[in-house]
Write an enzyme that holds these catalytic residues in place. Structure first.
Site, PDB file in Angstrom:
ATOM      1  N   PHE A  48       0.846  -1.357   0.078  1.00  0.00           N
ATOM      2  CA  PHE A  48       0.104  -0.069  -0.175  1.00  0.00           C
ATOM      3  C   PHE A  48       0.810   1.192   0.046  1.00  0.00           C
ATOM      4  CE2 PHE A  48      -0.583   2.665   3.972  1.00  0.00           C
ATOM      5  CZ  PHE A  48       0.193   1.874   4.704  1.00  0.00           C
TER       6      PHE A  48
ATOM      7  N   PRO B  13       8.132  11.226  -2.022  1.00  0.00           N
ATOM      8  CA  PRO B  13       9.274  11.702  -1.607  1.00  0.00           C
ATOM      9  C   PRO B  13       9.139  13.104  -0.917  1.00  0.00           C
ATOM     10  CG  PRO B  13       9.338  11.390  -3.905  1.00  0.00           C
ATOM     11  CD  PRO B  13       7.895  11.281  -3.420  1.00  0.00           C
ATOM     12  N   GLY B  14       8.029  14.021  -1.007  1.00  0.00           N
ATOM     13  CA  GLY B  14       7.778  15.233  -0.378  1.00  0.00           C
ATOM     14  C   GLY B  14       6.873  15.048   0.808  1.00  0.00           C
TER      15      GLY B  14
ATOM     16  N   GLY C  10       5.025  12.486   3.956  1.00  0.00           N
ATOM     17  CA  GLY C  10       4.666  11.311   4.817  1.00  0.00           C
ATOM     18  C   GLY C  10       3.563  11.459   5.610  1.00  0.00           C
TER      19      GLY C  10
ATOM     20  N   ARG D 166      27.029 -14.184  31.360  1.00  0.00           N
ATOM     21  CA  ARG D 166      28.466 -13.479  31.581  1.00  0.00           C
ATOM     22  C   ARG D 166      28.758 -13.089  33.011  1.00  0.00           C
ATOM     23  NH1 ARG D 166      32.578 -11.906  28.456  1.00  0.00           N
ATOM     24  NH2 ARG D 166      33.292  -9.788  28.722  1.00  0.00           N
TER      25      ARG D 166
ATOM     26  N   HIS E 245      24.374  -6.724  26.878  1.00  0.00           N
ATOM     27  CA  HIS E 245      25.472  -7.417  26.007  1.00  0.00           C
ATOM     28  C   HIS E 245      26.870  -7.120  26.118  1.00  0.00           C
ATOM     29  CE1 HIS E 245      22.019  -9.491  24.461  1.00  0.00           C
ATOM     30  NE2 HIS E 245      22.773 -10.469  23.906  1.00  0.00           N
ATOM     31  N   GLY E 246      27.172  -5.664  26.527  1.00  0.00           N
ATOM     32  CA  GLY E 246      28.220  -5.115  26.674  1.00  0.00           C
ATOM     33  C   GLY E 246      28.910  -4.927  25.044  1.00  0.00           C
TER      34      GLY E 246
ATOM     35  N   GLU F 234       3.933   3.781   9.809  1.00  0.00           N
ATOM     36  CA  GLU F 234       2.101   3.804  10.040  1.00  0.00           C
ATOM     37  C   GLU F 234       2.187   5.172  10.871  1.00  0.00           C
ATOM     38  OE1 GLU F 234       0.207   1.560   8.636  1.00  0.00           O
ATOM     39  OE2 GLU F 234       1.672  -0.022   8.345  1.00  0.00           O
TER      40      GLU F 234
HETATM   41  C1  FAD Z   1      11.217   1.420   6.157  1.00  0.00           C
HETATM   42  C2  FAD Z   1      10.096   2.111   5.737  1.00  0.00           C
HETATM   43  C3  FAD Z   1       8.959   1.595   5.087  1.00  0.00           C
HETATM   44  C4  FAD Z   1       7.575   2.170   4.803  1.00  0.00           C
HETATM   45  N1  FAD Z   1       6.651   1.717   4.492  1.00  0.00           N
HETATM   46  C5  FAD Z   1       5.595   2.409   4.082  1.00  0.00           C
HETATM   47  C6  FAD Z   1       4.608   1.734   3.073  1.00  0.00           C
HETATM   48  O1  FAD Z   1       4.815   0.651   2.762  1.00  0.00           O
HETATM   49  N2  FAD Z   1       3.852   2.608   2.537  1.00  0.00           N
HETATM   50  C7  FAD Z   1       3.548   3.869   2.714  1.00  0.00           C
HETATM   51  O2  FAD Z   1       2.794   4.740   2.279  1.00  0.00           O
HETATM   52  N3  FAD Z   1       4.688   4.709   3.467  1.00  0.00           N
HETATM   53  C8  FAD Z   1       5.684   3.856   4.034  1.00  0.00           C
HETATM   54  N4  FAD Z   1       6.730   4.213   4.749  1.00  0.00           N
HETATM   55  C9  FAD Z   1       6.623   5.839   4.977  1.00  0.00           C
HETATM   56  C10 FAD Z   1       6.407   6.131   6.454  1.00  0.00           C
HETATM   57  O3  FAD Z   1       4.971   6.063   6.497  1.00  0.00           O
HETATM   58  C11 FAD Z   1       6.757   7.643   6.512  1.00  0.00           C
HETATM   59  O4  FAD Z   1       8.099   7.824   6.612  1.00  0.00           O
HETATM   60  C12 FAD Z   1       6.147   8.352   7.991  1.00  0.00           C
HETATM   61  O5  FAD Z   1       4.663   8.547   7.671  1.00  0.00           O
HETATM   62  C13 FAD Z   1       6.741   9.752   8.270  1.00  0.00           C
HETATM   63  O6  FAD Z   1       6.850  10.487   7.132  1.00  0.00           O
HETATM   64  P1  FAD Z   1       7.992  11.204   6.413  1.00  0.00           P
HETATM   65  O7  FAD Z   1       9.297  10.069   6.492  1.00  0.00           O
HETATM   66  O8  FAD Z   1       7.796  12.198   5.185  1.00  0.00           O
HETATM   67  O9  FAD Z   1       8.516  12.329   7.540  1.00  0.00           O
HETATM   68  P2  FAD Z   1       7.771  13.821   7.703  1.00  0.00           P
HETATM   69  O10 FAD Z   1       6.276  13.736   7.596  1.00  0.00           O
HETATM   70  O11 FAD Z   1       8.561  14.745   6.935  1.00  0.00           O
HETATM   71  O12 FAD Z   1       8.179  14.040   9.300  1.00  0.00           O
HETATM   72  C14 FAD Z   1       9.256  14.520   9.839  1.00  0.00           C
HETATM   73  C15 FAD Z   1       9.324  14.756  11.098  1.00  0.00           C
HETATM   74  O13 FAD Z   1       8.624  15.732  11.745  1.00  0.00           O
HETATM   75  C16 FAD Z   1       7.745  15.340  12.675  1.00  0.00           C
HETATM   76  N5  FAD Z   1       6.426  15.990  12.436  1.00  0.00           N
HETATM   77  C17 FAD Z   1       5.717  16.056  10.897  1.00  0.00           C
HETATM   78  N6  FAD Z   1       4.615  16.492  11.048  1.00  0.00           N
HETATM   79  C18 FAD Z   1       4.309  16.950  12.391  1.00  0.00           C
HETATM   80  C19 FAD Z   1       3.333  17.518  13.087  1.00  0.00           C
HETATM   81  N7  FAD Z   1       2.148  18.001  12.651  1.00  0.00           N
HETATM   82  N8  FAD Z   1       3.588  17.725  14.515  1.00  0.00           N
HETATM   83  C20 FAD Z   1       4.618  17.202  14.876  1.00  0.00           C
HETATM   84  N9  FAD Z   1       5.556  16.652  14.363  1.00  0.00           N
HETATM   85  C21 FAD Z   1       5.597  16.535  12.977  1.00  0.00           C
HETATM   86  C22 FAD Z   1       7.461  13.944  12.383  1.00  0.00           C
HETATM   87  O14 FAD Z   1       7.152  13.135  13.764  1.00  0.00           O
HETATM   88  C23 FAD Z   1       8.868  13.433  12.091  1.00  0.00           C
HETATM   89  O15 FAD Z   1       9.740  13.360  13.146  1.00  0.00           O
HETATM   90  C24 FAD Z   1       7.880   3.696   5.260  1.00  0.00           C
HETATM   91  C25 FAD Z   1       8.855   4.273   5.893  1.00  0.00           C
HETATM   92  C26 FAD Z   1      10.042   3.653   5.820  1.00  0.00           C
HETATM   93  C27 FAD Z   1      11.007   4.218   6.831  1.00  0.00           C
END
Ligand code: FAD
Length: 400
Positions: free
Chosen positions: A127, A132-133, A135, A283, A353-354, A378
């Site tokens: 899903f 890139p911009g 999450g 240990r 585990h040191g 999530e």
């Molecule tokens: C290994 C991995 C697997 C993943 N798999 C999926 C997948 O299958 N499908 C999918 O759709 N996505 C997936 N993701 C994406 C993941 O859901 C996002 O990385 C996550 O939701 C955070 O979004 P971002 O990386 O853009 O961080 P950002 O949204 O840019 O956030 C950066 C920081 O700002 C903080 N922040 C942002 N907004 C606020 C707010 N309003 N208040 C307070 N703090 C805030 C966040 O907590 C974080 O610390 C995956 C990510 C990883 C690393």
């Protein structure tokens, strides 16, 4: 059998199934997990074993060929699997979310077409919301589906990011913008079901999976980008058949996904505890086992309390959803607590585990790289706190 993370009130059937999964984990996953993880190798044999056990259809109703189990049973199985290797639970998690979304929101045709093959693992789901911009801020997605006049034909362009199972899945539920003229940005989003082939490169017309993202942990399972360049599809591939409902469908999926991530945190934390309590009794320093030093004993006690508390909260969230009630608060709390505690328990076990904890020969090194993922996937910990806080303000709103 572990003293920790026992669950009250399970049926005989649930006990049997969880026992079966636990044995599978002990025999088929734990012995090979660290080696496969270090090689970043996909666990094909383990996945075949899970297909045979019916794990891919655990929550899919029997009428579609699944086992028709509850979210709680599913979560307890995930807890066991993550105890063996978190990446394996990642392989089933996105599949489970997509199957759940189709079951809850799909048209009859979509259910008939996808669910039986998802139950056997022939169709495997990923899903995709993140880009890139963005999450956390799902409203900012840019990938767009444009309708060809009043016809049922649509064209999708844009780029998605961080798809767990993006390469190994052959079905992706993808959230895109669709300008339906609604007054809210959230009502201008639609989930499309994209059929593709497994693998990398052009996996369907106008759908490219460039390659695997190289990660610090959570290896074995593939995480990818997904690029749409003029992908042509039809209204029949819209989840539920109607545009404009995608955001709400995705949030429903993520809600059960959060219980799932909490369950993973519980499993990883239990394994970290097991490794720590075992090492501490082997240990010796200053003439005695390190478990006999009070500082280490107290550390073990703190770890066990966290393992137990996270499990209880995860079970509560799963049961609430199973009862048909809204569980966003409980799921947010469970995900937040279990992932934070998991990180802390893993860190504690690492310290016990040191120097050996820093060696790749020891399993805790892998767990140390895996646990941080749970703080992000999530919805980050801060986003959970936002959800929890806002929900509490609804419930505790001052009157008058
Ligand atoms: C290994 C991995 C697997 C993943 N798999 C999926 C997948 O299958 N499908 C999918 O759709 N996505 C997936 N993701 C994406 C993941 O859901 C996002 O990385 C996550 O939701 C955070 O979004 P971002 O990386 O853009 O961080 P950002 O949204 O840019 O956030 C950066 C920081 O700002 C903080 N922040 C942002 N907004 C606020 C707010 N309003 N208040 C307070 N703090 C805030 C966040 O907590 C974080 O610390 C995956 C990510 C990883 C690393």
């Amino acid at each position: 059998m572990s003293r920790l993370q026992q669950t009250e009130g399970l049926t005989e059937e649930q006990h049997e199934l969880i026992k079966l999964v636990r044995e599978f984990v002990d025999e088929q996953i734990i012995p090979v997990a660290t080696e496969l993880e270090h090689k970043d190798e996909y666990p094909t044999q383990i996945v075949e074993g899970m297909k045979e056990m019916g794990i891919f259809g655990l929550m899919i109703p029997e009428e579609y060929g699944g086992l028709g189990e509850s979210l709680l049973t599913y979560a307890l199985c995930v807890e066991e699997i993550a105890r063996g290797w978190m990446s394996v639970s990642g392989i089933i998690n996105t599949h489970f979310i997509v199957a759940y979304m189709i079951l809850q929101h799909g048209t009859d045709e979509q259910k008939q077409h996808y669910l039986p093959k998802m139950a056997t693992g022939e169709i495997r789901g990923a899903f995709s919301m993140s880009e890139p911009g963005c999450g956390s801020d799902v409203s900012a997605i840019k990938t767009k589906a444009v309708r060809d006049g009043d016809s049922d034909n649509w064209t999708i362009n844009g780029q998605k990011m961080w798809l767990t199972n993006g390469g190994s899945a052959n079905l992706v539920a993808v959230l895109v913008k669709t300008d339906t003229g609604a007054d809210s940005v959230y009502k201008n989003m639609t989930t499309f079901l994209i059929d593709k082939t497994e693998g990398f490169g052009e996996t369907a017309q106008g759908v490219t999976v460039p390659g695997k993202i190289d990660k610090m942990g959570y290896k074995g399972v593939d995480t990818t980008e997904l690029v749409f360049e003029g992908h042509r599809t039809t209204s029949a591939q819209i989840l539920g058949g109607e545009p404009g409902k995608g955001f709400y469908q995705m949030m429903d999926g993520v809600e059960v996904g959060r219980v799932n991530v909490a369950a993973r945190g519980c499993g990883v934390a239990r394994r970290a505890f097991e490794l720590g309590v075992s090492y501490a009794q082997q240990r010796e320093t200053f003439g005695k086992k390190i478990a006999e030093h009070q500082a280490v004993l107290f550390r073990l006690a703190d770890m066990a309390v966290k393992v137990e508390a996270a499990h209880e909260m995860m079970v509560k969230a799963a049961r609430k959803k199973d009862s048909g009630e809204r569980n966003d608060l409980e799921a947010g709390m469970a995900k937040y607590l279990a992932s934070e505690y998991c990180s802390q328990v893993v860190e504690d076990s690492f310290r016990i585990h040191g120097g050996y904890g820093y060696s790749k020969e020891y399993e805790i090194e892998r767990l140390y790289r895996e646990a941080p993922m749970l703080l992000i996937g999530e919805g980050t910990a801060d986003i959970q706190r936002m959800i929890i806080g806002r929900r509490l303000l609804e419930d505790y709103k001052l009157r008058g």
